[in-house]
Design an enzyme around this catalytic site. Structure first.
Site, PDB file in Angstrom:
ATOM      1  NE  ARG A  94      -1.732   6.858  -9.697  1.00 45.84           N
ATOM      2  CZ  ARG A  94      -1.080   5.795  -9.196  1.00 45.84           C
ATOM      3  NH1 ARG A  94      -1.722   4.538  -9.129  1.00 45.84           N
ATOM      4  NH2 ARG A  94       0.011   5.820  -8.559  1.00 45.84           N
ATOM      5  CG  ASP A 128       6.327  10.714  -9.641  1.00 44.53           C
ATOM      6  OD1 ASP A 128       5.660  11.174  -8.573  1.00 44.53           O
ATOM      7  OD2 ASP A 128       7.545  10.275  -9.981  1.00 44.53           O
ATOM      8  CG  HIS A 143       6.450   0.121  -5.821  1.00 45.72           C
ATOM      9  ND1 HIS A 143       6.111   0.818  -4.679  1.00 45.72           N
ATOM     10  CD2 HIS A 143       7.134  -0.936  -5.017  1.00 45.72           C
ATOM     11  CE1 HIS A 143       6.376   0.312  -3.436  1.00 45.72           C
ATOM     12  NE2 HIS A 143       7.147  -0.835  -3.653  1.00 45.72           N
ATOM     13  CG  ASN A 238       7.294  12.620   6.293  1.00 47.54           C
ATOM     14  OD1 ASN A 238       6.315  13.232   6.362  1.00 47.54           O
ATOM     15  ND2 ASN A 238       7.192  11.421   5.766  1.00 47.54           N
TER      16      ASN A 238
HETATM   17  C1  BV8 Z   1       4.314  -7.895  -1.873  1.00 50.97           C
HETATM   18  C2  BV8 Z   1       2.591   1.028  -7.350  1.00 50.97           C
HETATM   19  C3  BV8 Z   1       4.330 -10.468  -1.746  1.00 50.97           C
HETATM   20  C4  BV8 Z   1       1.186   1.002  -7.833  1.00 50.97           C
HETATM   21  C5  BV8 Z   1       2.593   0.266  -5.015  1.00 50.97           C
HETATM   22  C6  BV8 Z   1       0.340  -6.643   6.181  1.00 50.97           C
HETATM   23  C7  BV8 Z   1       1.249  -6.497   6.835  1.00 50.97           C
HETATM   24  C8  BV8 Z   1       2.589  -6.080   6.232  1.00 50.97           C
HETATM   25  C9  BV8 Z   1       2.806  -6.081   4.643  1.00 50.97           C
HETATM   26  C10 BV8 Z   1       1.436  -6.530   4.243  1.00 50.97           C
HETATM   27  C11 BV8 Z   1       0.477  -6.852   4.807  1.00 50.97           C
HETATM   28  N1  BV8 Z   1      -0.443  -7.086   3.873  1.00 50.97           N
HETATM   29  C12 BV8 Z   1      -0.017  -7.082   2.526  1.00 50.97           C
HETATM   30  C13 BV8 Z   1       1.368  -7.002   2.770  1.00 50.97           C
HETATM   31  C14 BV8 Z   1       2.272  -6.413   1.773  1.00 50.97           C
HETATM   32  C15 BV8 Z   1       1.828  -5.106   1.038  1.00 50.97           C
HETATM   33  C16 BV8 Z   1       2.146  -4.103   2.017  1.00 50.97           C
HETATM   34  O1  BV8 Z   1       3.063  -3.554   2.638  1.00 50.97           O
HETATM   35  N2  BV8 Z   1       0.874  -3.515   2.210  1.00 50.97           N
HETATM   36  C17 BV8 Z   1       0.891  -2.561   3.203  1.00 50.97           C
HETATM   37  C18 BV8 Z   1      -0.359  -1.501   2.867  1.00 50.97           C
HETATM   38  C19 BV8 Z   1       0.580  -2.853   4.620  1.00 50.97           C
HETATM   39  N3  BV8 Z   1       3.133  -4.988   0.187  1.00 50.97           N
HETATM   40  C20 BV8 Z   1       3.147  -5.708  -1.385  1.00 50.97           C
HETATM   41  O2  BV8 Z   1       1.972  -6.234  -1.310  1.00 50.97           O
HETATM   42  C21 BV8 Z   1       4.171  -5.727  -1.908  1.00 50.97           C
HETATM   43  N4  BV8 Z   1       4.161  -7.038  -2.595  1.00 50.97           N
HETATM   44  O3  BV8 Z   1       4.382  -7.953  -0.758  1.00 50.97           O
HETATM   45  O4  BV8 Z   1       4.393  -9.181  -2.354  1.00 50.97           O
HETATM   46  C22 BV8 Z   1       4.886 -11.462  -2.853  1.00 50.97           C
HETATM   47  C23 BV8 Z   1       6.160 -11.980  -2.691  1.00 50.97           C
HETATM   48  C24 BV8 Z   1       6.626 -12.790  -3.579  1.00 50.97           C
HETATM   49  C25 BV8 Z   1       5.578 -13.345  -4.612  1.00 50.97           C
HETATM   50  C26 BV8 Z   1       4.360 -12.830  -4.687  1.00 50.97           C
HETATM   51  C27 BV8 Z   1       3.900 -11.783  -3.737  1.00 50.97           C
HETATM   52  C28 BV8 Z   1       3.990  -4.636  -3.369  1.00 50.97           C
HETATM   53  C29 BV8 Z   1       3.726  -3.507  -2.567  1.00 50.97           C
HETATM   54  C30 BV8 Z   1       3.814  -2.469  -4.058  1.00 50.97           C
HETATM   55  C31 BV8 Z   1       2.538  -2.111  -4.165  1.00 50.97           C
HETATM   56  N5  BV8 Z   1       2.551  -0.996  -5.271  1.00 50.97           N
HETATM   57  N6  BV8 Z   1       2.504   1.468  -5.832  1.00 50.97           N
HETATM   58  C32 BV8 Z   1       0.701   2.384  -8.000  1.00 50.97           C
HETATM   59  O5  BV8 Z   1       1.332   3.416  -7.905  1.00 50.97           O
HETATM   60  O6  BV8 Z   1      -0.653   2.281  -8.356  1.00 50.97           O
HETATM   61  S1  BV8 Z   1       2.809   0.691  -3.067  1.00 50.97           S
HETATM   62  C33 BV8 Z   1       2.246   2.452  -3.416  1.00 50.97           C
HETATM   63  O7  BV8 Z   1       1.776   3.136  -2.039  1.00 50.97           O
HETATM   64  C34 BV8 Z   1       3.426   3.584  -3.469  1.00 50.97           C
HETATM   65  O8  BV8 Z   1       4.518   3.169  -4.556  1.00 50.97           O
HETATM   66  C35 BV8 Z   1       4.198   3.366  -2.217  1.00 50.97           C
HETATM   67  O9  BV8 Z   1       5.072   2.191  -2.104  1.00 50.97           O
HETATM   68  C36 BV8 Z   1       2.990   3.305  -1.173  1.00 50.97           C
HETATM   69  C37 BV8 Z   1       2.558   4.727  -0.785  1.00 50.97           C
HETATM   70  O10 BV8 Z   1       3.533   5.038   0.310  1.00 50.97           O
HETATM   71  P1  BV8 Z   1       4.337   6.448   0.298  1.00 50.97           P
HETATM   72  O11 BV8 Z   1       5.106   6.593  -1.003  1.00 50.97           O
HETATM   73  O12 BV8 Z   1       4.879   6.614   1.627  1.00 50.97           O
HETATM   74  O13 BV8 Z   1       2.815   7.470   0.319  1.00 50.97           O
HETATM   75  P2  BV8 Z   1       1.978   7.905   1.383  1.00 50.97           P
HETATM   76  O14 BV8 Z   1       0.987   8.643   0.736  1.00 50.97           O
HETATM   77  O15 BV8 Z   1       1.535   6.437   2.209  1.00 50.97           O
HETATM   78  O16 BV8 Z   1       2.868   8.853   2.438  1.00 50.97           O
HETATM   79  C38 BV8 Z   1       3.119  10.072   1.888  1.00 50.97           C
HETATM   80  C39 BV8 Z   1       4.172  10.604   2.946  1.00 50.97           C
HETATM   81  O17 BV8 Z   1       4.866  11.789   2.607  1.00 50.97           O
HETATM   82  C40 BV8 Z   1       3.618  10.827   4.401  1.00 50.97           C
HETATM   83  O18 BV8 Z   1       4.621  10.308   5.166  1.00 50.97           O
HETATM   84  C41 BV8 Z   1       3.523  12.164   4.367  1.00 50.97           C
HETATM   85  O19 BV8 Z   1       3.631  12.789   5.687  1.00 50.97           O
HETATM   86  C42 BV8 Z   1       4.746  12.507   3.308  1.00 50.97           C
HETATM   87  N7  BV8 Z   1       4.473  13.910   2.669  1.00 50.97           N
HETATM   88  C43 BV8 Z   1       3.496  14.592   2.339  1.00 50.97           C
HETATM   89  N8  BV8 Z   1       3.652  15.609   1.763  1.00 50.97           N
HETATM   90  C44 BV8 Z   1       5.005  15.984   1.846  1.00 50.97           C
HETATM   91  C45 BV8 Z   1       5.582  14.960   2.664  1.00 50.97           C
HETATM   92  N9  BV8 Z   1       7.075  14.645   3.008  1.00 50.97           N
HETATM   93  C46 BV8 Z   1       7.698  15.744   2.831  1.00 50.97           C
HETATM   94  N10 BV8 Z   1       7.313  16.916   1.960  1.00 50.97           N
HETATM   95  C47 BV8 Z   1       5.872  16.932   1.571  1.00 50.97           C
HETATM   96  N11 BV8 Z   1       5.494  18.126   0.700  1.00 50.97           N
END
Ligand code: BV8
Length: 283
Positions: A94, A128, A143, A238
């Site tokens: 990446r 990134d 993140h 978006n």
């Molecule tokens: C935590 C770094 C607690 C690493 C990342 C169940 C329910 C709710 C929450 C949870 C659950 N189970 C677990 C959780 C918590 C979890 C979570 O939310 N899970 C989700 C999946 C349900 N969260 C965590 O674990 C967080 N930590 O809760 O800790 C805690 C507290 C105290 C002590 C200990 C623990 C940590 C979250 C961070 C994880 N790391 N990244 C790496 O990159 O390798 S997250 C990673 O995924 C990204 O950083 C980003 O946040 C996420 C991806 O989302 P997006 O960026 O939105 O990207 P995606 O691909 O999904 O969507 C792209 C969008 O762009 C789309 O809408 C598309 O339509 C649009 N698009 C595409 N092209 C275009 C466009 N828009 C405009 N123009 C274009 N051209």
């Protein structure tokens, strides 16, 4: 005496949308008006803003030797514990892709926006560093960063990963433990300082701009609604509004960020001098 919160309330609402925009042009005009009158803008970006730079989003299927894994499976402490070299190799690949990428007009538009409003807080979920490469300053990276590594035993702070060897996680020079990417993995807490900065900006802003995020990953996904619940207008840029929350304070701008953001900034500030120019009273 006028109650301060009423003043606050009057100030906070940056000319919210009066009626449902009929056309995209109308939506853009209403969003531009809200942006032009905003005092404090909080921006949250996700993987979608880097899509037009050729950086795959988290939704995009993985390719190559990672085709059988979802990004979420590899971005966990467990995956690193079980397969440290596979995970390190994924992050090195990446990093290589991001080094070959360039910031796009959406990143550039946010640099311009920050120069035009009195207060702008740029929060990103992306690792990134393309905002920083585009010239954005004080980016709140929730993140972490692909471009840094740290000791998995926590003995030394952040270092620059050397990618001479990309298929094996290197050892920490201080304690010999494996180095790991300096990113936040699923199940790990966000850096408290960065999250607090983002949270207070969402509360204080009068306009929240969400760009290219699916708003699925917590706690970042809560920020737009924290802002809305404190009276801010929320503009969502978006490529699809599918899965995006709608509502009276939400202004959807559907389209690629690399097209919609430059249009929005142009429509809002065409002819308006930068803050610096205004302060210098210059032409
Ligand atoms: C935590 C770094 C607690 C690493 C990342 C169940 C329910 C709710 C929450 C949870 C659950 N189970 C677990 C959780 C918590 C979890 C979570 O939310 N899970 C989700 C999946 C349900 N969260 C965590 O674990 C967080 N930590 O809760 O800790 C805690 C507290 C105290 C002590 C200990 C623990 C940590 C979250 C961070 C994880 N790391 N990244 C790496 O990159 O390798 S997250 C990673 O995924 C990204 O950083 C980003 O946040 C996420 C991806 O989302 P997006 O960026 O939105 O990207 P995606 O691909 O999904 O969507 C792209 C969008 O762009 C789309 O809408 C598309 O339509 C649009 N698009 C595409 N092209 C275009 C466009 N828009 C405009 N123009 C274009 N051209």
């Amino acid at each position: 005496m006028v109650r301060p919160d009423l003043i606050l309330e009057q100030r906070r609402v940056a000319s919210p949308p009066t009626s449902e925009p009929q056309t995209r042009a109308e939506a853009l005009a209403i969003a531009a008006r809200a942006l032009r009158s905003a005092e404090h803008v909080c921006v949250l970006t996700g993987a979608g803003i880097s899509a037009e730079s050729g950086v795959p989003t988290f939704r995009d299927a993985q390719t190559g030797m990672w085709a059988n894994f979802s990004a979420q499976q590899l971005a966990t402490p467990q995956a690193f514990a079980d397969h440290p070299h596979r995970v390190w190799h994924w992050y090195a690949a990446r990093r290589e892709a991001v080094r070959a990428a360039q910031p796009n007009p959406a990143h550039a538009a946010l640099v311009l926006l920050a120069a035009r409003v009195s207060h702008c807080t740029l929060v990103t979920q992306n690792v990134d560093d393309l905002h920083q490469r585009a010239g954005s300053r004080d980016v709140v990276a929730l993140h972490g960063s692909l471009m840094r590594a740290r000791c998995s035993a926590g003995c030394i702070g952040s270092t620059e990963p050397d990618d001479t060897v990309t298929t094996r996680a290197p050892n920490c020079t201080a304690c010999g433990a494996l180095l790991r990417p300096d990113v936040v993995w699923f199940g790990e807490a966000l850096p408290p300082q960065q999250f607090e900065t983002a949270r207070s900006a969402a509360v204080a802003c009068d306009l929240f701009l969400s760009v290219g995020t699916s708003n699925v990953v917590a706690p970042a996904a809560s920020l737009p609604w924290l802002a809305a619940s404190h009276g801010a207008t929320v503009i969502v840029v978006n490529s699809t509004m599918e899965g995006q929350r709608q509502g009276p304070s939400v202004l959807p701008l559907e389209g690629p960020a690399g097209v919609m953001l430059p249009r929005l900034v142009e429509a809002a500030f065409a002819g308006k001098r930068t803050r610096q120019r205004e302060q210098q009273g210059g032409q």
